[in-house]
Structure formats: structure tokens, C-alpha cells
Design an enzyme around this catalytic site. Structure first.
Site, PDB file in Angstrom:
ATOM      1  N   GLY A  16     -29.316   2.225 -32.538  1.00  0.00           N
ATOM      2  CA  GLY A  16     -30.280   1.143 -32.717  1.00  0.00           C
ATOM      3  C   GLY A  16     -29.998  -0.041 -31.817  1.00  0.00           C
ATOM      4  O   GLY A  16     -30.902  -0.601 -31.188  1.00  0.00           O
ATOM      5  N   TYR A 148     -25.028  15.184 -45.567  1.00  0.00           N
ATOM      6  CA  TYR A 148     -25.614  14.613 -44.357  1.00  0.00           C
ATOM      7  C   TYR A 148     -26.497  15.655 -43.670  1.00  0.00           C
ATOM      8  O   TYR A 148     -27.646  15.368 -43.312  1.00  0.00           O
ATOM      9  CB  TYR A 148     -24.507  14.143 -43.407  1.00  0.00           C
TER      10      TYR A 148
END
Length: 180
Positions: A16, A148
Site C-alpha cells: 500500500g 491466511y
């Protein structure tokens, strides 16, 4: 990519933050993050970015963020649904609520983010695009990260379904290699 209104979840670290670094000068960026310390650090570095403290697993945070974006811009051109977590999980241990945190953030949080911001994306006449950060573990699960892996497999299935439902929205999944 230029002159776009772009929202990046998880935009204060990792992938990000790399996106913010690349895109902030020629676009209007909005960053959602839960980490106030990282937000403060990024504000010093990227002064032209709108920062919103929001947890993608908290629907009230997302609704508040959506309201801010709607009032400020009225639309989104690109949503980078990037926020996520990755934890190891011992298959031999007993399960607790903490063990499912990856599913809560990576799957539920991403779905909530997309659903919350979808109407703002569809307000765009500028090729509205949803980009979801996924993982190769969605397709090749790892025994040390089964929750995950499952959360990312669920996101992959969700993207396939979403593409068939919302044809006006470009939906991309990114499967990056390991990231520091």
C-alpha cells in the site's frame, strides 16, 4: 495513471505504501489505515494525501470513511483493496477466535470494503477499477498459513463472482511475490 481519485486501504506500509509513493503526485489519493503512528509518519512525507483512520473489519469505520470520500469527491475511480494480515497457524493447536483474524480482515474486511465503496466507484465515468491484493497462497495453500491461505482463496472466489455480477467495473486481482 493520472488524474484519478484513488483509495488505498492499508496504505501506510508494505504494498500500500509503495502504491502511495508511486501514485500520489499525479492523482488524488485517499489512504485508509488503522495505525495512527504510521498515518502521522506518512502525513509528513505525503502532504497532499487524504488520510482516514479506519479498520476494514469494522463496518462503522468503513461507513464513516465512505461518507468522507463521498462528501469530498463524490466518486472513486480506483479502489485498491490492499489491507490485510498474515499469521502463522499451528494445525496441531486448539483453535481460538484469534486464529481466525486473517479471515476476519482479509476476507470479511475486503468484502465489506468493496460493498461500502462500490457505489462511489460506479459513480465514476473514468473507467472505475477495483484492484484486490491477493496471494499465490490462494491457489497453493501452505500448511503453516492455512487460515491466511483460505482467506485469500475466498477472496479469489469472491472476485470471480463479482466480475460476473458487475460488468461495468474492471476487477483485477494482484498476486504479488513475497514482500518484505
Amino acid at each position: 495513471m493520472r488524474d484519478k481519485i484513488i483509495l488505498v486501504t492499508g496504505g501506510t506500509s508494505g504494498i500500500g505504501l509503495a502504491l502511495v509513493t508511486l501514485l500520489h503526485t499525479e492523482n488524488q489519493l485517499i489512504v485508509c489505515s488503522t495505525n495512527q503512528k504510521r498515518i502521522a509518519e506518512c502525513k509528513k512525507r505525503f502532504k497532499d494525501v487524504l488520510y482516514i483512520r479506519a479498520d476494514i473489519s469494522n463496518i462503522d469505520d468503513l461507513k464513516r470513511a465512505e461518507k468522507i470520500v463521498a462528501e469530498t469527491y463524490g466518486r472513486l475511480d480506483i479502489l485498491f483493496a490492499n489491507a490485510g494480515v498474515a499469521n502463522f497457524f499451528d494445525l496441531d493447536s486448539s483453535q481460538s477466535a484469534v486464529d481466525f483474524h486473517d479471515m476476519e480482515i482479509n476476507f470479511k474486511g475486503t468484502v465489506q470494503t468493496v460493498n461500502t465503496f462500490k457505489s462511489l466507484l460506479l459513480n465514476s465515468n473514468n473507467q472505475p477499477t477495483l484492484v484486490i491484493t491477493n496471494s499465490i497462497l490462494a491457489k497453493i495453500p501452505h500448511y503453516e498459513m492455512p487460515i491466511y491461505s483460505a482467506s485469500k482463496a475466498a477472496i479469489h472466489s469472491y472476485c470471480i463472482a463479482l466480475r460476473s455480477k458487475i460488468r461495468r467495473l474492471t476487477i483485477l486481482e494482484v498476486f504479488p511475490p513475497l514482500v518484505d
